[in-house]
Design an enzyme around this catalytic site. Sequence first.
Site, PDB file in Angstrom:
ATOM      1  N   GLY A  69       0.806  -1.214   0.000  1.00  0.00           N
ATOM      2  CA  GLY A  69       0.000   0.000   0.000  1.00  0.00           C
ATOM      3  C   GLY A  69       0.843   1.269   0.000  1.00  0.00           C
ATOM      4  CB  THR A  70       3.878   2.206   1.896  1.00  0.00           C
ATOM      5  OG1 THR A  70       3.274   1.893   3.152  1.00  0.00           O
ATOM      6  CG2 THR A  70       4.778   3.423   2.045  1.00  0.00           C
ATOM      7  CG  ASN A 150      -5.661   3.374   8.832  1.00  0.00           C
ATOM      8  OD1 ASN A 150      -5.992   4.337   8.129  1.00  0.00           O
ATOM      9  ND2 ASN A 150      -4.689   3.445   9.716  1.00  0.00           N
ATOM     10  CD  GLN A 178      -7.306  -1.115   6.794  1.00  0.00           C
ATOM     11  OE1 GLN A 178      -8.044  -2.075   6.982  1.00  0.00           O
ATOM     12  NE2 GLN A 178      -6.067  -1.082   7.249  1.00  0.00           N
ATOM     13  CB  SER A 198      -1.762  -3.536   1.018  1.00  0.00           C
ATOM     14  OG  SER A 198      -0.718  -4.177   1.691  1.00  0.00           O
ATOM     15  CG  HIS A 200      -0.038  -6.766   4.881  1.00  0.00           C
ATOM     16  ND1 HIS A 200      -0.179  -6.369   6.188  1.00  0.00           N
ATOM     17  CD2 HIS A 200       0.278  -5.653   4.189  1.00  0.00           C
ATOM     18  CE1 HIS A 200       0.052  -5.072   6.272  1.00  0.00           C
ATOM     19  NE2 HIS A 200       0.333  -4.604   5.067  1.00  0.00           N
ATOM     20  CB  CYS A 324       5.213   5.273  21.057  1.00  0.00           C
ATOM     21  SG  CYS A 324       6.236   5.748  22.425  1.00  0.00           S
TER      22      CYS A 324
HETATM   23  N1  PLP Z   1      -3.103   2.783   3.617  1.00  0.00           N
HETATM   24  C1  PLP Z   1      -3.898   2.343   4.604  1.00  0.00           C
HETATM   25  C2  PLP Z   1      -5.289   2.893   4.741  1.00  0.00           C
HETATM   26  C3  PLP Z   1      -3.437   1.363   5.489  1.00  0.00           C
HETATM   27  O1  PLP Z   1      -4.227   0.930   6.478  1.00  0.00           O
HETATM   28  C4  PLP Z   1      -2.109   0.878   5.334  1.00  0.00           C
HETATM   29  C5  PLP Z   1      -1.552  -0.097   6.281  1.00  0.00           C
HETATM   30  O2  PLP Z   1      -1.767  -0.029   7.490  1.00  0.00           O
HETATM   31  C6  PLP Z   1      -1.335   1.364   4.271  1.00  0.00           C
HETATM   32  C7  PLP Z   1      -1.864   2.322   3.440  1.00  0.00           C
HETATM   33  C8  PLP Z   1       0.064   0.883   4.047  1.00  0.00           C
HETATM   34  O3  PLP Z   1       0.034  -0.398   3.454  1.00  0.00           O
HETATM   35  P1  PLP Z   1       1.327  -1.333   3.475  1.00  0.00           P
HETATM   36  O4  PLP Z   1       1.465  -1.844   4.860  1.00  0.00           O
HETATM   37  O5  PLP Z   1       1.001  -2.435   2.506  1.00  0.00           O
HETATM   38  O6  PLP Z   1       2.471  -0.523   3.014  1.00  0.00           O
END
Ligand code: PLP
Length: 386
Positions: A69-70, A150, A178, A198, A200, A324
């Site tokens: 996702g990132t 999320n 999500q 993503s 996972h 944190c």
């Molecule tokens: N965008 C959202 C809304 C997410 O919840 C997440 C992961 O927590 C990401 C992006 C990032 O995805 P990834 O962990 O595959 O890089």
Amino acid sequence: MIYLDHNATTPCDPAVFEEMKKWFTEMFFNPSSIYTPSQQARQAIEDARKKVAKLLDASPEEIIFTSGGTESNNTAIIGTAYLKKNKGNHIITSLIEHHAVLNVCKFLEKNMGFQITYLPVDKYGLVDPDDVKKAITDKTILISIMAANNEIGTIEPIEEIGKIAKENNILFHCDGVQVAGKIPVSVKKLNVDFFSLSAHKFYGPKGIGALYVRKGVKFRPILYGGHQEKGLRPGTENVPAIVGLGKACEIAEKNMEDDASKEKVLRDKLEKLLFERIPEIIVNGHPEKRLYNTLNICVKYVEGESMLLHLDFEGICASSGSACTSGSLEPSHVLLALGIPPEVAHGSLRFSLGRPNTMEEIEKTADVLPKIVEKLRKMSPFWDKK
Ligand code: PLP
């Protein structure tokens, strides 16, 4: 162990793992090589691409594999900014995006002279499409709004925002991490130009994701190298992970309805029991327009982290909105954007359910948490004063 943190990550489905295995070992070949086994690896990638496309109601040519996702978010936003910076330097997003969008926007602000509008949300976390419309200027090149949050699970009016983007001829990226695999998605209906997912988050492996790019939409790659993914995302393909993503999409399509109805019953039960048993709690997120698996609460006069540690002692895994950072506890930017006071936001807990959860696990959690809260509140000077 009771795992209630599926929005953070999900276990890899054994059927996904099984499908992936041979692509690590006997079928290890580089899909760019010319010999037959390599061509089989290439075929496996193309088969997975079709499955991802099917999940999103897209064409296989519109799917690019990324590391998650990132990377998908970075590619869509930075890739558009690079290409369109001469046309305009304004991007519209929201205050409650994931950091994989917010920090990309901050990077563009700091380093590329971009101006970013961070739209507010209402008390449920909804972006108002009218606010999107009003924020558009002749310099706007991109709108980026997430499909569902999320932390609180609120589902955004993506179709309406997509229409506004289209009418104004502005590209629209949606962080769909999500929702993909959880609820039906049609990128055509949503009017999006980019959509991130993503694996996972829906029982696939970590470190693999995809970016949907509408046919004809251009962007500049953020990585340079070989010709893989038509040069838009170079680097030897992670064949096992891509195969795993494809399988996860296939399973998600089959299970989506059952997952939704089962998890909603469990989530609602948890919400009801906690409400009955713990005084002074609030539920965050939209009452109806919310992911069926997500429950985010604020327990007043208690720290989220303390509750999490005590839950962990009892073998229950959940999460809190707080992060944190450099030794100081920052309340969640999402909860603050809803207008929740920082001292209340500190008491947040997120339970996100998944396919393996059972009613017994929910009942155990609803037995354990009220006792933890009672104990912590006894130690809290604020509760005492109250
Ligand atoms: N965008 C959202 C809304 C997410 O919840 C997440 C992961 O927590 C990401 C992006 C990032 O995805 P990834 O962990 O595959 O890089």
